[in-house]
Design an enzyme around this catalytic site. Structure first.
Site, PDB file in Angstrom:
ATOM      1  N   HIS A 251       0.820  -1.204   0.000  1.00  0.00           N
ATOM      2  CA  HIS A 251       0.000   0.000   0.000  1.00  0.00           C
ATOM      3  C   HIS A 251       0.859   1.261   0.000  1.00  0.00           C
ATOM      4  O   HIS A 251       1.991   1.276   0.507  1.00  0.00           O
ATOM      5  CB  HIS A 251      -0.929   0.003   1.207  1.00  0.00           C
ATOM      6  CG  HIS A 251      -2.013  -1.026   1.109  1.00  0.00           C
ATOM      7  ND1 HIS A 251      -3.083  -1.070   1.962  1.00  0.00           N
ATOM      8  CD2 HIS A 251      -2.194  -2.059   0.239  1.00  0.00           C
ATOM      9  CE1 HIS A 251      -3.877  -2.071   1.628  1.00  0.00           C
ATOM     10  NE2 HIS A 251      -3.351  -2.693   0.598  1.00  0.00           N
TER      11      HIS A 251
ATOM     12  N   GLU B 191       0.662   3.995   1.677  1.00  0.00           N
ATOM     13  CA  GLU B 191       1.027   4.492   3.002  1.00  0.00           C
ATOM     14  C   GLU B 191       2.270   3.773   3.527  1.00  0.00           C
ATOM     15  O   GLU B 191       3.180   4.391   4.062  1.00  0.00           O
ATOM     16  CB  GLU B 191      -0.118   4.284   4.004  1.00  0.00           C
ATOM     17  CG  GLU B 191      -1.429   4.921   3.606  1.00  0.00           C
ATOM     18  CD  GLU B 191      -2.345   4.007   2.815  1.00  0.00           C
ATOM     19  OE1 GLU B 191      -3.561   4.107   2.990  1.00  0.00           O
ATOM     20  OE2 GLU B 191      -1.849   3.200   1.999  1.00  0.00           O
TER      21      GLU B 191
ATOM     22  N   CYS C 125      -6.733   1.552   4.892  1.00  0.00           N
ATOM     23  CA  CYS C 125      -7.314   0.328   5.440  1.00  0.00           C
ATOM     24  C   CYS C 125      -6.898   0.212   6.913  1.00  0.00           C
ATOM     25  O   CYS C 125      -6.063   0.973   7.392  1.00  0.00           O
ATOM     26  CB  CYS C 125      -6.847  -0.887   4.636  1.00  0.00           C
ATOM     27  SG  CYS C 125      -5.090  -1.290   4.844  1.00  0.00           S
TER      28      CYS C 125
ATOM     29  N   CYS D  24      -3.089  -0.297   7.440  1.00  0.00           N
ATOM     30  CA  CYS D  24      -2.305   0.923   7.224  1.00  0.00           C
ATOM     31  C   CYS D  24      -2.554   1.933   8.336  1.00  0.00           C
ATOM     32  O   CYS D  24      -1.636   2.622   8.777  1.00  0.00           O
ATOM     33  CB  CYS D  24      -2.614   1.531   5.860  1.00  0.00           C
ATOM     34  SG  CYS D  24      -1.890   0.584   4.502  1.00  0.00           S
TER      35      CYS D  24
END
Length: 125
Positions: A73, A75, A98, A101
Site C-alpha cells: 500500500h 502508506e 485500510c 495501514c
C-alpha cells in the site's frame, strides 16, 4: 488581498498525492500518499509490487478479500522511507487507509491523517 486561487495546504498536498498515485502499478486502484512535516514534503509513496516482484500491470492482480495482495500500500511505501517520526507529521492519502495501514500510521505516531476519497472496498480503475 486574499488569493482565491491558492489552495490550502491540505488541498495542495492531497493534489500532490493524486499525482503520486499515477505511479501506481495496480490497475484496480491507484493510491498515492504524501507525508509532510511543517508543510514540507518528507516522503511520498504509491501502491505497487515490492521491488523486484512482478507488477499487477504485468501479471494481473492477486485479489483476496477484495484487496490486491500483490501490492504494498502507498502508506506503507511512504512510511518505510521515514528517517524520523512524530505527531507533528501529517499524512495525505488519495483514499481512506485500510485498518492495517491505519495501525502502521499510528505506530509511526502520525496523528493527522487526511484523504480525498473514502474506500469502501469498491473496485476502481
Amino acid at each position: 488581498m486574499e488569493d482565491t486561487f491558492r489552495p490550502s495546504w491540505s488541498e495542495y498536498f492531497l493534489e500532490i498525492a493524486s499525482v503520486v498515485a499515477k505511479r501506481s502499478t495496480c490497475p484496480r486502484l491507484n493510491v498515492g500518499c504524501v507525508i509532510t512535516l511543517n508543510n514540507k514534503i518528507v516522503t511520498t509513496g504509491y501502491n505497487g509490487a515490492p521491488s523486484g516482484e512482478p507488477h499487477c500491470t504485468e501479471v494481473g492482480c492477486h485479489i483476496v478479500d477484495n484487496h490486491c495482495n500483490r501490492v504494498i500500500h502507498a502508506e506503507r511505501n511512504a512510511l518505510v522511507q521515514l528517517k524520523e517520526t512524530g505527531s507533528r507529521m501529517k499524512i495525505y492519502i488519495t483514499h481512506e487507509p485500510c485498518e492495517m495501514c491505519r495501525s502502521a500510521i499510528n505506530r509511526y505516531k502520525i496523528r493527522d491523517v487526511l484523504w480525498s476519497h473514502d474506500y469502501n472496498g469498491v473496485t476502481e480503475s
